[in-house]
Design a protein around this motif. Structure first.
Motif, PDB file in Angstrom:
ATOM      1  N   SER A  99      98.088 -33.146  69.816  1.00 45.92           N
ATOM      2  CA  SER A  99      97.115 -33.516  70.852  1.00 45.92           C
ATOM      3  C   SER A  99      96.397 -34.804  70.476  1.00 45.92           C
ATOM      4  O   SER A  99      96.315 -35.175  69.312  1.00 45.92           O
ATOM      5  CB  SER A  99      96.089 -32.405  71.051  1.00 45.92           C
ATOM      6  OG  SER A  99      96.708 -31.209  71.466  1.00 45.92           O
ATOM      7  N   GLY A 100      95.862 -35.448  71.481  1.00 49.00           N
ATOM      8  CA  GLY A 100      95.103 -36.674  71.243  1.00 49.00           C
ATOM      9  C   GLY A 100      94.634 -37.286  72.534  1.00 49.00           C
ATOM     10  O   GLY A 100      94.499 -36.609  73.556  1.00 49.00           O
ATOM     11  N   MET A 101      94.393 -38.593  72.508  1.00 46.42           N
ATOM     12  CA  MET A 101      93.926 -39.332  73.676  1.00 46.42           C
ATOM     13  C   MET A 101      94.623 -40.682  73.748  1.00 46.42           C
ATOM     14  O   MET A 101      95.080 -41.217  72.733  1.00 46.42           O
ATOM     15  CB  MET A 101      92.409 -39.543  73.629  1.00 46.42           C
ATOM     16  CG  MET A 101      91.591 -38.275  73.688  1.00 46.42           C
ATOM     17  SD  MET A 101      89.809 -38.594  73.792  1.00 46.42           S
ATOM     18  CE  MET A 101      89.642 -39.043  75.510  1.00 46.42           C
ATOM     19  N   PHE A 145      95.810 -35.597  76.024  1.00 50.19           N
ATOM     20  CA  PHE A 145      97.155 -35.046  76.183  1.00 50.19           C
ATOM     21  C   PHE A 145      97.412 -33.975  75.128  1.00 50.19           C
ATOM     22  O   PHE A 145      96.790 -33.959  74.064  1.00 50.19           O
ATOM     23  CB  PHE A 145      98.218 -36.147  76.059  1.00 50.19           C
ATOM     24  CG  PHE A 145      98.367 -36.697  74.659  1.00 50.19           C
ATOM     25  CD1 PHE A 145      99.251 -36.118  73.753  1.00 50.19           C
ATOM     26  CD2 PHE A 145      97.619 -37.791  74.231  1.00 50.19           C
ATOM     27  CE1 PHE A 145      99.394 -36.611  72.459  1.00 50.19           C
ATOM     28  CE2 PHE A 145      97.747 -38.288  72.940  1.00 50.19           C
ATOM     29  CZ  PHE A 145      98.631 -37.692  72.057  1.00 50.19           C
ATOM     30  N   THR A 146      98.362 -33.084  75.443  1.00 52.59           N
ATOM     31  CA  THR A 146      98.878 -32.121  74.474  1.00 52.59           C
ATOM     32  C   THR A 146     100.383 -32.022  74.651  1.00 52.59           C
ATOM     33  O   THR A 146     100.863 -31.640  75.723  1.00 52.59           O
ATOM     34  CB  THR A 146      98.244 -30.733  74.656  1.00 52.59           C
ATOM     35  OG1 THR A 146      96.843 -30.814  74.394  1.00 52.59           O
ATOM     36  CG2 THR A 146      98.860 -29.732  73.689  1.00 52.59           C
ATOM     37  N   LEU A 147     101.107 -32.431  73.635  1.00 52.26           N
ATOM     38  CA  LEU A 147     102.562 -32.227  73.603  1.00 52.26           C
ATOM     39  C   LEU A 147     102.808 -30.801  73.101  1.00 52.26           C
ATOM     40  O   LEU A 147     102.499 -30.476  71.961  1.00 52.26           O
ATOM     41  CB  LEU A 147     103.223 -33.243  72.670  1.00 52.26           C
ATOM     42  CG  LEU A 147     103.498 -34.625  73.240  1.00 52.26           C
ATOM     43  CD1 LEU A 147     103.803 -35.596  72.113  1.00 52.26           C
ATOM     44  CD2 LEU A 147     104.656 -34.583  74.226  1.00 52.26           C
ATOM     45  N   ASP A 155      93.993 -35.062  66.917  1.00 51.62           N
ATOM     46  CA  ASP A 155      93.087 -36.217  66.975  1.00 51.62           C
ATOM     47  C   ASP A 155      93.839 -37.544  66.990  1.00 51.62           C
ATOM     48  O   ASP A 155      93.401 -38.531  66.423  1.00 51.62           O
ATOM     49  CB  ASP A 155      92.120 -36.185  65.800  1.00 51.62           C
ATOM     50  CG  ASP A 155      92.846 -36.075  64.447  1.00 51.62           C
ATOM     51  OD1 ASP A 155      94.083 -36.175  64.433  1.00 51.62           O
ATOM     52  OD2 ASP A 155      92.169 -35.888  63.427  1.00 51.62           O
ATOM     53  N   VAL A 156      94.965 -37.582  67.657  1.00 46.45           N
ATOM     54  CA  VAL A 156      95.806 -38.784  67.661  1.00 46.45           C
ATOM     55  C   VAL A 156      95.288 -39.781  68.701  1.00 46.45           C
ATOM     56  O   VAL A 156      95.068 -39.427  69.859  1.00 46.45           O
ATOM     57  CB  VAL A 156      97.271 -38.418  67.968  1.00 46.45           C
ATOM     58  CG1 VAL A 156      98.126 -39.675  68.088  1.00 46.45           C
ATOM     59  CG2 VAL A 156      97.820 -37.494  66.898  1.00 46.45           C
ATOM     60  N   LEU A 157      95.091 -41.008  68.277  1.00 49.26           N
ATOM     61  CA  LEU A 157      94.646 -42.074  69.182  1.00 49.26           C
ATOM     62  C   LEU A 157      95.794 -43.031  69.464  1.00 49.26           C
ATOM     63  O   LEU A 157      96.395 -43.593  68.555  1.00 49.26           O
ATOM     64  CB  LEU A 157      93.487 -42.853  68.562  1.00 49.26           C
ATOM     65  CG  LEU A 157      93.075 -44.148  69.302  1.00 49.26           C
ATOM     66  CD1 LEU A 157      92.575 -43.834  70.691  1.00 49.26           C
ATOM     67  CD2 LEU A 157      92.020 -44.907  68.511  1.00 49.26           C
ATOM     68  N   LEU A 158      96.091 -43.206  70.742  1.00 53.32           N
ATOM     69  CA  LEU A 158      97.084 -44.188  71.180  1.00 53.32           C
ATOM     70  C   LEU A 158      96.391 -45.189  72.090  1.00 53.32           C
ATOM     71  O   LEU A 158      95.651 -44.807  72.999  1.00 53.32           O
ATOM     72  CB  LEU A 158      98.224 -43.511  71.942  1.00 53.32           C
ATOM     73  CG  LEU A 158      99.081 -42.521  71.155  1.00 53.32           C
ATOM     74  CD1 LEU A 158     100.021 -41.774  72.090  1.00 53.32           C
ATOM     75  CD2 LEU A 158      99.878 -43.227  70.070  1.00 53.32           C
ATOM     76  N   THR A 159      96.593 -46.472  71.840  1.00 50.94           N
ATOM     77  CA  THR A 159      96.018 -47.514  72.686  1.00 50.94           C
ATOM     78  C   THR A 159      97.154 -48.311  73.315  1.00 50.94           C
ATOM     79  O   THR A 159      97.939 -48.944  72.620  1.00 50.94           O
ATOM     80  CB  THR A 159      95.103 -48.448  71.879  1.00 50.94           C
ATOM     81  OG1 THR A 159      95.794 -48.936  70.725  1.00 50.94           O
ATOM     82  CG2 THR A 159      93.849 -47.716  71.429  1.00 50.94           C
ATOM     83  N   TRP A 160      97.229 -48.261  74.641  1.00 54.98           N
ATOM     84  CA  TRP A 160      98.368 -48.888  75.302  1.00 54.98           C
ATOM     85  C   TRP A 160      98.103 -50.363  75.602  1.00 54.98           C
ATOM     86  O   TRP A 160      96.970 -50.799  75.753  1.00 54.98           O
ATOM     87  CB  TRP A 160      98.763 -48.140  76.565  1.00 54.98           C
ATOM     88  CG  TRP A 160      97.851 -48.235  77.753  1.00 54.98           C
ATOM     89  CD1 TRP A 160      96.914 -47.327  78.158  1.00 54.98           C
ATOM     90  CD2 TRP A 160      97.825 -49.289  78.736  1.00 54.98           C
ATOM     91  NE1 TRP A 160      96.294 -47.743  79.303  1.00 54.98           N
ATOM     92  CE2 TRP A 160      96.830 -48.940  79.688  1.00 54.98           C
ATOM     93  CE3 TRP A 160      98.527 -50.478  78.904  1.00 54.98           C
ATOM     94  CZ2 TRP A 160      96.538 -49.749  80.783  1.00 54.98           C
ATOM     95  CZ3 TRP A 160      98.227 -51.286  79.998  1.00 54.98           C
ATOM     96  CH2 TRP A 160      97.252 -50.910  80.923  1.00 54.98           C
TER      97      TRP A 160
END
Length: 667
Positions: A135-137, A180-182, A252-257
């Motif tokens: 999970s993360g954002m 999100f949650t995979l 707590d995964v952060l992804l920045t697109w």
């Protein structure tokens, strides 16, 4: 007797007319009551999935919101009828595979539109059900906007080429907060990405928005005890209870697109709308100019630089060539050989050669009008004893009657110039009612390859009236035309009209940064490099502002996007979490720890554009604010009472950047 009965019946009927009083408004979303296959079922062999609810439901944008994992090449058929949703898988059913049907917020009740958010059904076609999660954002890298409805996917294939060649193995989409949650992952090691999948092929094309995590992730779980709050019928929090639960990590995964800004390079258009200008447009920005040579005319073989002046956009994708040779201007046909870089079928830039024909066609009707007009002008000129005005080139002051103390005078030419006598520029300053000469500013071309734009930097006196004069014949354009006399009066602003804003910044750890001052729409109003840990931005008009900082990793003074191709993350962005109100003659200084708040709490809510949609029944001032809605939207006990972590996947639930790994922590 009968008339009396009829009258009584009519009276009763009249008494019952009108809308009956109803009970309280239904604010409860539909409740899941069962499904086929049931949640967690093993050895499922069908392709048709049904999900039942306790009331009639409707689907909102089902094809986009409902996600089936593993990714389906052929989209499933989705329908609803009464209390049931039916989903028919049209891809080949994979053996020994865990499937997830994630409904996101697509299900709502039919009458009131109350949304059921977060429902997911899982089942397996084999003897085991995979249960791990990540999970993360996801945020937009440039402005920290939550990414809504963005595809997030995982690969157990760790090859660098997987993202460009094969579909994701497991997928989900972000919710309205960018979370999100995979779900239903096997134990193993994964690479994860977020993708704006425009063509729905479940892998990345270079023109699409992308986010990537720097390192691989291995999901795990642990038993925990969580505390729930019981709410009474009146809505008051009554008591708390504890229960065992499972926590899935990392959460707590952060992804920045970002977007690489890639586009295929090609010759988009070329034209000659007026005789003295030819225009060439390319599909995307370029690093080099095309090589252009004349093929026809007596000047065949001459490069374009010898008979024109270039006016180019900063990205060199829009080119305008002012033809200086009047003999060429008069010709109806110009044919050029063009050599330029073009994207080939292997997605590489290679040199190509084209022949470009610039034909100046004048319609017959227009020709007749021009001939008639010339004849009339000639007759008038012969009959009139007054000499005809001499043609001149245009050159005007673009600055208005008031100028900022920190801004230069600006000018615009109508045609490129070949001569400018700067000694013909004079400046005067008014004291009381008398004009006194002062040192004149130096007028120069503002940017290379922008021959129509000029500016004159100057140290202005505040609240002062100036007059600039440029003598006639001070400049000559490419056609030999001279200018008329130019005179312009203007007044500078008072120093007290402005405010200044300073920041003492911590958390940079020696890195270079740029602070941007923003208006309410996130538009940059001013920017300045940080000197060590201090920055002061002056000459700000009184207004409400916000502040953003980016780490200038490459030192070019501007925010740089990332590159998946080269495994480069976009430059990190931070927001000052409060609005700043400035009034005239204010000098405000603030302390700013860029790591004090987690990433998802930094951007002030009033300028966040991608906010959760308001609930249908939130119609009055007593209803929750956006912040309250966000708290309720994803009320996960693992997201509360957390502390900052210092490594990957610690599961503290606090979204932040740590050790440049884009690890995200959230309170």
């Amino acid at each position: 007797m009968l008339p009396a009965v009829a009258l009584a019946a009519l009276t009763v009927a009249c008494a019952n007319m009108g809308r009956p009083e109803g009970g309280p408004r239904d604010e409860t979303p539909p409740v899941y009551t069962g499904s086929n296959p049931r949640m967690g079922q093993l050895n499922f062999t069908g392709s048709k999935i049904t999900v039942d609810f306790n009331e009639n439901i409707a689907l909102d944008d089902a094809m986009n919101k409902i996600v089936v994992s593993p990714a389906q090449k052929t989209p499933p058929a989705i329908s609803s009828n009464g209390r049931r949703v039916t989903l028919e898988l049209r891809d080949t059913i994979l053996p020994s595979t865990t499937y997830t049907i994630d409904f996101s917020d697509a299900v709502k009740d039919l009458n009131e539109g109350n949304v059921l958010d977060g429902l997911a059904i899982d089942f397996s076609t084999g003897d085991e059900l995979d249960t791990l999660r990540i999970s993360g954002m996801v945020f937009e890298a440039r402005n920290l906007e939550p990414a809504q409805g963005m595809l997030v996917g995982a690969y157990s294939n760790l090859s660098d080429t997987a993202i460009t060649t094969i579909p994701f193995e497991r997928i989900t989409k972000t919710n309205q907060l960018g979370q999100f949650t995979l779900r239903n992952l096997k134990a193993g090691t994964y690479r994860i990405f977020a993708l704006n999948d425009m063509n729905r092929d479940y892998h990345w094309d270079r023109s699409e928005d992308i986010a990537f995590y720097d390192v691989t992730l291995s999901p795990s779980s642990e038993p925990v005890i969580v505390t729930d709050t019981l709410v009474s019928m009146s809505g008051e929090r009554d008591s708390t209870v504890t229960r065992p639960a499972t926590r899935f990590l990392p959460d707590d995964v952060l992804l920045t697109w970002f977007n690489e800004g890639y586009a295929s390079q090609y010759l988009k258009d070329y034209k000659r709308e007026v005789r003295n200008i030819i225009s060439i447009d390319f599909g995307t920005k370029a690093d080099t100019l095309p090589i252009l040579r004349l093929i026809n005319t007596p000047r065949a073989g001459d490069e374009i630089s010898s008979w024109s002046v270039l006016d180019a956009s900063p990205t060199l994708d829009t080119l305008r060539y002012w033809i200086t040779d009047t003999a060429l201007v008069a010709l109806d046909s110009l044919i050029l050989e063009a050599r330029y870089l073009r994207t080939d079928t292997l997605d590489n830039l290679s040199m190509t050669t084209d022949t470009l024909k610039f034909i100046m066609r004048t319609p017959k009707s227009k020709k007749k009008e021009e001939e008639k007009k010339k004849k009339e002008e000639k007759e008038k000129e012969e009959a009139d004893s007054v000499p005809k005005p001499v043609p001149t080139t245009g050159f005007k002051v673009a600055t208005g009657s008031t100028i900022d103390l920190n801004k230069p005078l600006t000018f615009t030419a109508s045609t490129p110039l070949v001569r400018f006598d700067t000694t013909a520029v004079r400046m005067e300053m008014q004291v009381d009612t008398v004009w006194y000469p002062v040192k004149a500013p130096v007028v120069r071309q503002t940017l290379p390859m922008r021959p129509l734009d000029y500016s004159a930097p100057y140290v202005w006196e505040e609240g002062t009236k100036y007059r600039i004069t440029i003598d006639s014949a001070a400049m000559t354009d490419i056609y030999g035309l001279l200018n008329n006399k130019i005179e312009h009066e203007f007044t500078t602003k008072q120093r007290a009209d402005y405010s200044s804003l300073s920041f003492n910044i911590s958390g940079l750890d020696g890195r270079k940064g740029i602070v941007e001052i923003l208006d309410r729409s996130d538009k940059v109003m001013a920017a300045k490099a940080i000197d060590g840990s201090y920055v002061k931005v002056e000459y700000l008009a009184p207004a409400t502002y916000y502040a953003r900082l980016f780490i200038d990793a490459d030192g070019d003074g501007k925010w740089s996007t990332g590159s998946l191709t080269d495994s480069i993350q976009p430059e990190e962005v931070y927001y000052y979490p409060k609005k700043i109100v400035l009034k005239k003659n204010w000098d405000i200084e603030q302390s700013w720890d860029i790591n004090e708040l987690p990433v998802d709490q930094q951007k002030p809510r009033e300028i966040v554009k991608n906010k959760p949609k308001r609930k249908k029944n939130d119609r009055n001032e007593d209803q929750p604010t956006d912040e309250d809605e966000e708290d309720d939207f994803f009320d996960d006990p693992f997201m509360r009472n957390a502390t900052r972590n210092n490594g990957l996947g610690s599961g503290n639930g606090r979204f932040d950047r740590t050790n440049n790994n884009n690890t995200m922590l959230r309170r």
